[in-house]
Motif scaffolding. Structure first.
Motif, PDB file in Angstrom:
ATOM      1  N   SER A   1      -6.648 139.604  70.789  1.00 31.31           N
ATOM      2  CA  SER A   1      -7.641 140.272  69.957  1.00 31.31           C
ATOM      3  C   SER A   1      -6.940 140.812  68.715  1.00 31.31           C
ATOM      4  O   SER A   1      -5.717 140.751  68.606  1.00 31.31           O
ATOM      5  N   THR A   2      -7.737 141.378  67.800  1.00 30.49           N
ATOM      6  CA  THR A   2      -7.154 142.010  66.621  1.00 30.49           C
ATOM      7  C   THR A   2      -6.235 143.158  67.033  1.00 30.49           C
ATOM      8  O   THR A   2      -5.165 143.341  66.465  1.00 30.49           O
ATOM      9  N   ALA A   3      -6.647 143.904  68.051  1.00 30.80           N
ATOM     10  CA  ALA A   3      -5.835 145.027  68.532  1.00 30.80           C
ATOM     11  C   ALA A   3      -4.587 144.550  69.276  1.00 30.80           C
ATOM     12  O   ALA A   3      -3.589 145.266  69.346  1.00 30.80           O
ATOM     13  N   HIS A   4      -4.646 143.346  69.858  1.00 28.94           N
ATOM     14  CA  HIS A   4      -3.521 142.801  70.633  1.00 28.94           C
ATOM     15  C   HIS A   4      -3.232 141.357  70.224  1.00 28.94           C
ATOM     16  O   HIS A   4      -3.469 140.420  70.986  1.00 28.94           O
ATOM     17  N   PRO A   5      -2.686 141.146  69.008  1.00 29.55           N
ATOM     18  CA  PRO A   5      -2.375 139.781  68.569  1.00 29.55           C
ATOM     19  C   PRO A   5      -1.248 139.153  69.392  1.00 29.55           C
ATOM     20  O   PRO A   5      -1.087 137.935  69.386  1.00 29.55           O
ATOM     21  N   GLU A   6      -0.487 139.962  70.106  1.00 31.65           N
ATOM     22  CA  GLU A   6       0.588 139.474  70.970  1.00 31.65           C
ATOM     23  C   GLU A   6       0.076 139.039  72.335  1.00 31.65           C
ATOM     24  O   GLU A   6       0.800 138.445  73.128  1.00 31.65           O
ATOM     25  N   GLY A   7      -1.188 139.356  72.649  1.00 31.53           N
ATOM     26  CA  GLY A   7      -1.751 139.106  73.963  1.00 31.53           C
ATOM     27  C   GLY A   7      -1.576 140.331  74.848  1.00 31.53           C
ATOM     28  O   GLY A   7      -0.610 141.089  74.692  1.00 31.53           O
ATOM     29  N   TYR A   8      -2.528 140.559  75.735  1.00 30.49           N
ATOM     30  CA  TYR A   8      -2.511 141.735  76.599  1.00 30.49           C
ATOM     31  C   TYR A   8      -3.076 141.335  77.953  1.00 30.49           C
ATOM     32  O   TYR A   8      -4.016 140.535  78.023  1.00 30.49           O
ATOM     33  N   PRO A   9      -2.532 141.884  79.064  1.00 34.19           N
ATOM     34  CA  PRO A   9      -3.018 141.505  80.396  1.00 34.19           C
ATOM     35  C   PRO A   9      -4.516 141.772  80.573  1.00 34.19           C
ATOM     36  O   PRO A   9      -5.025 142.806  80.149  1.00 34.19           O
ATOM     37  N   VAL A  10      -5.209 140.843  81.200  1.00 33.40           N
ATOM     38  CA  VAL A  10      -6.626 141.020  81.507  1.00 33.40           C
ATOM     39  C   VAL A  10      -6.780 141.800  82.808  1.00 33.40           C
ATOM     40  O   VAL A  10      -5.847 141.859  83.620  1.00 33.40           O
ATOM     41  N   SER A  11      -7.919 142.385  82.994  1.00 30.09           N
ATOM     42  CA  SER A  11      -8.310 143.015  84.265  1.00 30.09           C
ATOM     43  C   SER A  11      -7.260 143.956  84.828  1.00 30.09           C
ATOM     44  O   SER A  11      -7.004 143.959  86.035  1.00 30.09           O
ATOM     45  N   GLY A  12      -6.626 144.754  83.973  1.00 32.40           N
ATOM     46  CA  GLY A  12      -5.654 145.736  84.452  1.00 32.40           C
ATOM     47  C   GLY A  12      -4.453 145.125  85.152  1.00 32.40           C
ATOM     48  O   GLY A  12      -3.830 145.761  85.998  1.00 32.40           O
ATOM     49  N   GLY A  13      -4.133 143.884  84.830  1.00 32.58           N
ATOM     50  CA  GLY A  13      -2.966 143.231  85.430  1.00 32.58           C
ATOM     51  C   GLY A  13      -3.235 142.582  86.779  1.00 32.58           C
ATOM     52  O   GLY A  13      -2.302 142.150  87.453  1.00 32.58           O
ATOM     53  N   SER A  14      -4.508 142.476  87.175  1.00 35.58           N
ATOM     54  CA  SER A  14      -4.826 141.924  88.504  1.00 35.58           C
ATOM     55  C   SER A  14      -4.486 140.442  88.643  1.00 35.58           C
ATOM     56  O   SER A  14      -4.434 139.923  89.760  1.00 35.58           O
ATOM     57  N   THR A  15      -4.227 139.753  87.538  1.00 36.60           N
ATOM     58  CA  THR A  15      -3.898 138.327  87.613  1.00 36.60           C
ATOM     59  C   THR A  15      -2.387 138.077  87.670  1.00 36.60           C
ATOM     60  O   THR A  15      -1.955 136.928  87.709  1.00 36.60           O
ATOM     61  N   TYR A  16      -1.597 139.150  87.674  1.00 36.69           N
ATOM     62  CA  TYR A  16      -0.138 139.014  87.713  1.00 36.69           C
ATOM     63  C   TYR A  16       0.288 138.479  89.082  1.00 36.69           C
ATOM     64  O   TYR A  16      -0.145 138.963  90.126  1.00 36.69           O
ATOM     65  N   GLN A  17       1.159 137.464  89.065  1.00 37.12           N
ATOM     66  CA  GLN A  17       1.729 136.904  90.298  1.00 37.12           C
ATOM     67  C   GLN A  17       3.203 136.618  90.065  1.00 37.12           C
ATOM     68  O   GLN A  17       3.603 136.249  88.960  1.00 37.12           O
ATOM     69  N   MET A  18       4.004 136.783  91.128  1.00 33.21           N
ATOM     70  CA  MET A  18       5.437 136.487  91.042  1.00 33.21           C
ATOM     71  C   MET A  18       5.829 135.565  92.189  1.00 33.21           C
ATOM     72  O   MET A  18       5.299 135.659  93.292  1.00 33.21           O
ATOM     73  N   TRP A  19       6.792 134.716  91.889  1.00 31.96           N
ATOM     74  CA  TRP A  19       7.371 133.778  92.852  1.00 31.96           C
ATOM     75  C   TRP A  19       8.880 133.912  92.752  1.00 31.96           C
ATOM     76  O   TRP A  19       9.413 134.202  91.675  1.00 31.96           O
ATOM     77  N   SER A  20       9.612 133.709  93.864  1.00 32.91           N
ATOM     78  CA  SER A  20      11.079 133.704  93.787  1.00 32.91           C
ATOM     79  C   SER A  20      11.652 132.699  94.770  1.00 32.91           C
ATOM     80  O   SER A  20      11.026 132.350  95.778  1.00 32.91           O
ATOM     81  N   GLY A  21      12.857 132.243  94.457  1.00 34.75           N
ATOM     82  CA  GLY A  21      13.563 131.303  95.312  1.00 34.75           C
ATOM     83  C   GLY A  21      15.037 131.263  94.943  1.00 34.75           C
ATOM     84  O   GLY A  21      15.452 131.830  93.951  1.00 34.75           O
ATOM     85  N   GLY A  22      15.797 130.590  95.763  1.00 31.41           N
ATOM     86  CA  GLY A  22      17.221 130.420  95.488  1.00 31.41           C
ATOM     87  C   GLY A  22      18.025 130.693  96.730  1.00 31.41           C
ATOM     88  O   GLY A  22      17.488 131.119  97.744  1.00 31.41           O
ATOM     89  N   PRO A  23      19.294 130.431  96.678  1.00 30.10           N
ATOM     90  CA  PRO A  23      20.096 129.990  95.527  1.00 30.10           C
ATOM     91  C   PRO A  23      19.875 128.506  95.202  1.00 30.10           C
ATOM     92  O   PRO A  23      19.388 127.746  96.034  1.00 30.10           O
ATOM     93  N   TYR A  24      20.266 128.153  93.976  1.00 30.81           N
ATOM     94  CA  TYR A  24      20.148 126.783  93.493  1.00 30.81           C
ATOM     95  C   TYR A  24      21.471 126.348  92.885  1.00 30.81           C
ATOM     96  O   TYR A  24      22.144 127.135  92.219  1.00 30.81           O
ATOM     97  N   GLY A  25      21.822 125.099  93.088  1.00 32.86           N
ATOM     98  CA  GLY A  25      23.029 124.540  92.490  1.00 32.86           C
ATOM     99  C   GLY A  25      22.814 124.185  91.032  1.00 32.86           C
ATOM    100  O   GLY A  25      21.684 124.130  90.541  1.00 32.86           O
ATOM    101  N   ALA A  26      23.905 123.932  90.345  1.00 34.07           N
ATOM    102  CA  ALA A  26      23.841 123.523  88.934  1.00 34.07           C
ATOM    103  C   ALA A  26      22.992 122.270  88.805  1.00 34.07           C
ATOM    104  O   ALA A  26      23.114 121.335  89.601  1.00 34.07           O
ATOM    105  N   GLY A  27      22.107 122.262  87.826  1.00 31.89           N
ATOM    106  CA  GLY A  27      21.264 121.103  87.564  1.00 31.89           C
ATOM    107  C   GLY A  27      20.037 120.984  88.447  1.00 31.89           C
ATOM    108  O   GLY A  27      19.276 120.028  88.302  1.00 31.89           O
ATOM    109  N   ALA A  28      19.808 121.944  89.356  1.00 36.79           N
ATOM    110  CA  ALA A  28      18.627 121.886  90.223  1.00 36.79           C
ATOM    111  C   ALA A  28      17.368 122.127  89.392  1.00 36.79           C
ATOM    112  O   ALA A  28      17.321 123.039  88.572  1.00 36.79           O
TER     113      ALA A  28
END
Length: 173
Positions: A70-97
């Motif tokens: 929006s004009t107030a947030h030209p950088e983008g701003y989270p919708v719905s109070g951040g309810s769409t935020y999700q995180m994933w993690s994994g590892g370890p990984y070798g070089a080139g994986a």
């Protein structure tokens, strides 16, 4: 980091980029990133959500979050109070994986009410050596997708980016 978003179709954009990272003046490795973002109505899917490093990693995390622009947030701003935020993690990984954040399904979210939508993507990783503590990170925000009268989100050709659409760095924790 250097990279670019590419228009594929009015509902689909692809990002390809790379960078070099290090610690206290020592280059540790180089990275490559690839993301496809597709919209179908208010649903978005970021798949593949890929990271690759020439050096092994102890852990890789990927996160996604829907944004509105929006004009107030030209950088983008989270919708719905951040309810769409999700995180994933994994590892370890070798070089080139080739690491697919969020596995084969990718990051998916729904939000169909904003006029200008996007997705924030972030990767962060740790080194397997205790000589190089902290986390390196890269964030990449998608181009703006504009809602039409039928409720579908469409992309301009060439894609329009918000301000501060990418960045990278290091954090001590």
């Amino acid at each position: 980091m250097l990279g670019c978003w590419y228009y594929v179709a009015n509902y689909w954009a692809e990002f390809s980029g790379d960078g070099i990272y290090g610690y206290n003046g020592t280059t540790l490795g180089s990275t490559e990133f690839f993301i496809e973002v597709k919209f179908s109505g208010g649903s978005s899917t970021s798949k593949p959500f890929q990271f690759e490093s020439t050096r092994g990693t102890k852990q890789v995390r990927a996160s996604g979050e829907r944004l509105y622009f929006s004009t107030a947030h030209p950088e983008g701003y989270p919708v719905s109070g951040g309810s769409t935020y999700q995180m994933w993690s994994g590892g370890p990984y070798g070089a080139g994986a080739l690491v697919n954040g969020f596995g084969s399904g990718g990051y998916t979210a729904y939000e169909g009410s904003v006029a200008h939508a996007g997705v924030a993507h972030q990767f962060d990783w740790t080194d397997p050596s205790s000589s190089y503590p902290g986390r390196w990170y890269t964030f990449i925000k998608s181009p703006k997708f504009h809602r039409n009268s039928a409720g579908a989100y469409n992309l301009d050709d060439p894609p329009q980016l918000g301000s501060a659409w990418y960045g990278s760095g290091w954090s001590p924790s």
